[in-house]
Design an enzyme around this catalytic site. Structure first.
Site, PDB file in Angstrom:
ATOM      1  N   SER A  75       0.843  -1.196   0.000  1.00 24.95           N
ATOM      2  CA  SER A  75       0.000   0.000   0.000  1.00 24.95           C
ATOM      3  C   SER A  75       0.880   1.247   0.000  1.00 24.95           C
ATOM      4  CB  SER A  75      -0.933  -0.016   1.210  1.00 24.95           C
ATOM      5  OG  SER A  75      -0.215  -0.300   2.383  1.00 24.95           O
ATOM      6  N   GLU A 110       0.895   5.482   0.943  1.00 25.04           N
ATOM      7  CA  GLU A 110       0.203   6.527   1.719  1.00 25.04           C
ATOM      8  C   GLU A 110       0.421   7.916   1.108  1.00 25.04           C
ATOM      9  OE1 GLU A 110       0.530   6.233   6.034  1.00 25.04           O
ATOM     10  OE2 GLU A 110       0.996   8.384   6.085  1.00 25.04           O
ATOM     11  N   THR A 150      -3.910  10.372   4.701  1.00 23.43           N
ATOM     12  CA  THR A 150      -3.816  10.796   6.110  1.00 23.43           C
ATOM     13  C   THR A 150      -4.914  11.790   6.486  1.00 23.43           C
ATOM     14  OG1 THR A 150      -2.296  12.587   5.626  1.00 23.43           O
ATOM     15  CG2 THR A 150      -1.312  10.457   6.165  1.00 23.43           C
ATOM     16  N   HIS A 176      -7.398   7.505   6.618  1.00 23.47           N
ATOM     17  CA  HIS A 176      -6.992   7.466   8.029  1.00 23.47           C
ATOM     18  C   HIS A 176      -8.077   8.239   8.780  1.00 23.47           C
ATOM     19  CE1 HIS A 176      -2.410   6.868   7.255  1.00 23.47           C
ATOM     20  NE2 HIS A 176      -3.124   6.325   6.294  1.00 23.47           N
ATOM     21  N   GLY A 182      -4.443   9.600  16.976  1.00 27.49           N
ATOM     22  CA  GLY A 182      -3.964  10.909  16.553  1.00 27.49           C
ATOM     23  C   GLY A 182      -3.352  11.653  17.723  1.00 27.49           C
ATOM     24  N   ASP A 183      -2.912  12.865  17.469  1.00 24.43           N
ATOM     25  CA  ASP A 183      -2.311  13.701  18.517  1.00 24.43           C
ATOM     26  C   ASP A 183      -3.108  14.978  18.628  1.00 24.43           C
ATOM     27  OD1 ASP A 183      -0.055  12.072  19.266  1.00 24.43           O
ATOM     28  OD2 ASP A 183       0.708  12.475  17.251  1.00 24.43           O
ATOM     29  N   ALA A 223      -7.011   4.747  20.602  1.00 22.43           N
ATOM     30  CA  ALA A 223      -7.438   4.116  19.348  1.00 22.43           C
ATOM     31  C   ALA A 223      -8.286   2.861  19.581  1.00 22.43           C
ATOM     32  CB  ALA A 223      -6.209   3.775  18.505  1.00 22.43           C
ATOM     33  N   HIS A 249       5.880   3.495  21.105  1.00 25.63           N
ATOM     34  CA  HIS A 249       5.250   4.809  20.924  1.00 25.63           C
ATOM     35  C   HIS A 249       5.964   5.841  21.804  1.00 25.63           C
ATOM     36  CE1 HIS A 249       2.175   7.997  21.384  1.00 25.63           C
ATOM     37  NE2 HIS A 249       1.958   7.709  20.119  1.00 25.63           N
ATOM     38  N   LYS A 252      -6.109  -2.783  20.838  1.00 21.60           N
ATOM     39  CA  LYS A 252      -6.677  -2.370  19.550  1.00 21.60           C
ATOM     40  C   LYS A 252      -6.946  -3.589  18.679  1.00 21.60           C
ATOM     41  CE  LYS A 252      -3.077   0.452  18.465  1.00 21.60           C
ATOM     42  NZ  LYS A 252      -2.289   1.574  17.936  1.00 21.60           N
ATOM     43  N   GLN A 264       4.779   2.118  12.420  1.00 23.79           N
ATOM     44  CA  GLN A 264       5.558   3.345  12.279  1.00 23.79           C
ATOM     45  C   GLN A 264       6.809   2.955  11.491  1.00 23.79           C
ATOM     46  OE1 GLN A 264       5.934   6.362  11.740  1.00 23.79           O
ATOM     47  NE2 GLN A 264       5.055   7.029  13.689  1.00 23.79           N
ATOM     48  N   GLN A 269      14.515  17.016   7.230  1.00 24.91           N
ATOM     49  CA  GLN A 269      13.101  16.689   7.432  1.00 24.91           C
ATOM     50  C   GLN A 269      12.964  15.317   8.118  1.00 24.91           C
ATOM     51  OE1 GLN A 269      10.883  15.509   3.967  1.00 24.91           O
ATOM     52  NE2 GLN A 269       9.245  16.930   4.444  1.00 24.91           N
ATOM     53  N   PHE A 296      11.141  14.646  11.747  1.00 24.57           N
ATOM     54  CA  PHE A 296      10.018  13.692  11.856  1.00 24.57           C
ATOM     55  C   PHE A 296      10.340  12.583  12.848  1.00 24.57           C
ATOM     56  CE2 PHE A 296       7.610  13.601   7.527  1.00 24.57           C
ATOM     57  CZ  PHE A 296       7.165  14.884   7.761  1.00 24.57           C
ATOM     58  N   HIS A 330       4.136  -0.964   3.444  1.00 21.47           N
ATOM     59  CA  HIS A 330       3.306   0.247   3.323  1.00 21.47           C
ATOM     60  C   HIS A 330       4.275   1.422   3.178  1.00 21.47           C
ATOM     61  CE1 HIS A 330      -0.070   3.023   4.244  1.00 21.47           C
ATOM     62  NE2 HIS A 330       0.823   3.695   4.948  1.00 21.47           N
TER      63      HIS A 330
HETATM   64  P1  FAD Z   1      -3.016   4.633  20.525  1.00 27.47           P
HETATM   65  O1  FAD Z   1      -2.974   3.242  20.064  1.00 27.47           O
HETATM   66  O2  FAD Z   1      -4.239   5.101  21.235  1.00 27.47           O
HETATM   67  O3  FAD Z   1      -1.732   4.844  21.462  1.00 27.47           O
HETATM   68  C1  FAD Z   1      -1.301   6.131  21.876  1.00 27.47           C
HETATM   69  C2  FAD Z   1      -0.562   6.063  23.205  1.00 27.47           C
HETATM   70  O4  FAD Z   1      -1.501   5.763  24.257  1.00 27.47           O
HETATM   71  C3  FAD Z   1       0.500   4.968  23.298  1.00 27.47           C
HETATM   72  O5  FAD Z   1       1.543   5.461  24.088  1.00 27.47           O
HETATM   73  C4  FAD Z   1      -0.213   3.814  23.985  1.00 27.47           C
HETATM   74  O6  FAD Z   1       0.675   2.984  24.721  1.00 27.47           O
HETATM   75  C5  FAD Z   1      -1.195   4.533  24.913  1.00 27.47           C
HETATM   76  N1  FAD Z   1      -2.465   3.810  25.035  1.00 27.47           N
HETATM   77  C6  FAD Z   1      -3.190   3.234  24.029  1.00 27.47           C
HETATM   78  N2  FAD Z   1      -4.329   2.696  24.488  1.00 27.47           N
HETATM   79  C7  FAD Z   1      -4.351   2.927  25.813  1.00 27.47           C
HETATM   80  C8  FAD Z   1      -5.287   2.615  26.845  1.00 27.47           C
HETATM   81  N3  FAD Z   1      -6.418   1.975  26.573  1.00 27.47           N
HETATM   82  N4  FAD Z   1      -4.991   3.018  28.122  1.00 27.47           N
HETATM   83  C9  FAD Z   1      -3.841   3.699  28.387  1.00 27.47           C
HETATM   84  N5  FAD Z   1      -2.918   4.001  27.448  1.00 27.47           N
HETATM   85  C10 FAD Z   1      -3.173   3.637  26.180  1.00 27.47           C
HETATM   86  N6  FAD Z   1      -1.502  10.858  12.890  1.00 27.47           N
HETATM   87  C11 FAD Z   1      -2.394  11.723  12.366  1.00 27.47           C
HETATM   88  O7  FAD Z   1      -2.682  12.768  12.978  1.00 27.47           O
HETATM   89  N7  FAD Z   1      -3.001  11.492  11.149  1.00 27.47           N
HETATM   90  C12 FAD Z   1      -2.743  10.375  10.441  1.00 27.47           C
HETATM   91  O8  FAD Z   1      -3.295  10.192   9.361  1.00 27.47           O
HETATM   92  C13 FAD Z   1      -1.811   9.420  10.968  1.00 27.47           C
HETATM   93  N8  FAD Z   1      -1.551   8.267  10.328  1.00 27.47           N
HETATM   94  C14 FAD Z   1      -0.708   7.333  10.898  1.00 27.47           C
HETATM   95  C15 FAD Z   1      -0.503   6.114  10.246  1.00 27.47           C
HETATM   96  C16 FAD Z   1       0.340   5.160  10.789  1.00 27.47           C
HETATM   97  C17 FAD Z   1       0.512   3.848  10.084  1.00 27.47           C
HETATM   98  C18 FAD Z   1       1.034   5.428  12.010  1.00 27.47           C
HETATM   99  C19 FAD Z   1       1.975   4.423  12.594  1.00 27.47           C
HETATM  100  C20 FAD Z   1       0.830   6.637  12.662  1.00 27.47           C
HETATM  101  C21 FAD Z   1      -0.046   7.593  12.128  1.00 27.47           C
HETATM  102  N9  FAD Z   1      -0.303   8.810  12.769  1.00 27.47           N
HETATM  103  C22 FAD Z   1      -1.201   9.716  12.223  1.00 27.47           C
HETATM  104  C23 FAD Z   1       0.370   9.146  14.035  1.00 27.47           C
HETATM  105  C24 FAD Z   1      -0.479   8.728  15.250  1.00 27.47           C
HETATM  106  O9  FAD Z   1      -1.683   9.451  15.269  1.00 27.47           O
HETATM  107  C25 FAD Z   1       0.332   9.003  16.512  1.00 27.47           C
HETATM  108  O10 FAD Z   1       1.408   8.118  16.587  1.00 27.47           O
HETATM  109  C26 FAD Z   1      -0.466   9.015  17.810  1.00 27.47           C
HETATM  110  O11 FAD Z   1       0.363   9.550  18.836  1.00 27.47           O
HETATM  111  C27 FAD Z   1      -0.932   7.649  18.289  1.00 27.47           C
HETATM  112  O12 FAD Z   1      -1.952   7.130  17.565  1.00 27.47           O
HETATM  113  P2  FAD Z   1      -2.369   5.589  17.820  1.00 27.47           P
HETATM  114  O13 FAD Z   1      -3.566   5.329  17.025  1.00 27.47           O
HETATM  115  O14 FAD Z   1      -1.205   4.707  17.637  1.00 27.47           O
HETATM  116  O15 FAD Z   1      -2.751   5.681  19.378  1.00 27.47           O
END
Ligand code: FAD
Length: 281
Positions: free
Chosen positions: A12, A14, A45, A73, A104-105, A119, A145, A161, A172, A208, A212, A262
């Protein structure tokens, strides 16, 4: 041009949604070039806090119309359930069946986390509201992470998840293949048997890349950092080195159990194609 040999492999590409008309014209070209490789899908994204909501949507619909699946996404931080449901319903109406579900952040200055904290809650919500319609991809972090306090807790959170109903994982990006193999092994030992697809970041610009990588917790091994720094402004050498290192990484991954790749294309076809054409499938 070589297309993927094995239909079972998951490849895939992105994109990010273009901000300008010029960017849209460029993406159209990039999309056409990469479509020739017959990928499983193109993902698009979603800006932090929904900042690109409409642009992501438009890009996804355009890709879908051109005949290759698009996987939007979707990040849930700072969002409401109503908002997420509306987005899911719109995608469903356009025949979209894959989604990359993320926390997301929180954008700087935005204080409210919204109705979802992590997530796993988004994955659970998508399953509850739309059943098996969407094939859900989630993010994995072989190098942990950046906000995680410890590796095991991060892995336990990652597993939530998967248990909530994810169908596949995109990692990542990383340049240490062992981190991915260790993660793969850990998944297997924990009974996670969905595909774990490595995220690949081609190298074209080192400042860059360093920026990142510092933000997202991807390690650039010292030897790579030093070599890239040593090239200074010599772009040709940076590109050649990047192509060589990333091609070798991809080959090692594919030869040792990665179910596909990917590519984080950064809306450029050339660096991804250069790596792709070096691969032996
Ligand atoms: P989560 O899985 O929720 O994890 C985030 C943090 O919280 C981790 O430290 C985890 O250990 C902790 N955590 C998770 N679940 C729990 C729980 N139930 N209780 C307590 N702690 C928990 N960002 C964007 O803004 N837009 C995008 O389009 C985008 N695309 C991405 C695509 C890929 C393939 C990747 C790898 C990252 C992408 N990101 C994107 C970045 C991502 O949003 C960030 O890395 C964000 O900080 C975490 O998202 P996550 O879904 O992994 O979060």
């Amino acid at each position: 041009m070589m297309t993927k040999k094995n239909k079972a492999d998951l490849f895939s590409f992105e994109f990010y949604p273009p901000k300008t008309e010029e960017g849209a014209v460029n993406l159209e070209k990039v999309h056409q070039e990469l479509a020739q490789l017959n990928p499983d899908f193109f993902s698009v994204t979603f800006g932090a806090g929904g900042s690109t909501r409409d642009k992501t949507y438009d890009t996804v619909v355009k890709i879908q119309k051109n005949g290759v699946s698009a996987a939007p996404h979707l990040s849930c931080v700072a969002s409401t359930k109503e908002n997420i449901l509306e987005i899911l319903q719109n995608y469903r109406q356009h025949g979209v069946s894959k989604i990359v579900a993320l926390r997301g952040d929180l954008p700087s200055g935005m204080m409210s986390a919204g109705e979802f904290r992590y997530a796993n809650e988004l994955v659970e919500f998508i399953r509850k509201e739309t059943g098996d319609h969407f094939q859900i991809h989630v993010a994995g972090y072989p190098e942990i992470h950046p906000q995680a306090s410890c590796a095991q807790t991060d892995f336990d959170n990652f597993k939530r998840k998967v248990d909530a109903g994810a169908n596949a994982v995109i990692t990542q990006y990383f340049y240490n293949a062992e981190a991915y193999f260790y993660f793969l092994d850990k998944c297997e030992k924990s009974g996670i048997d969905i595909p774990i697809v490595p995220g690949i970041m081609p190298i074209t610009n080192y400042s860059q890349l360093f920026r990142f990588s510092d933000m997202c917790g991807a390690d650039i091994p010292r030897w790579m950092r030093k070599t890239l720094e040593g090239f200074g402004d010599d772009r040709e050498s940076i590109v050649a080195f990047g192509e060589d290192v990333v091609s070798k990484l991809c080959q090692e991954l594919l030869d040792n159990g990665a179910p596909g790749l990917h590519f984080y294309t950064m809306n450029q076809a050339k660096p991804t194609l250069a790596v792709w054409n070096n691969l032996k499938f």
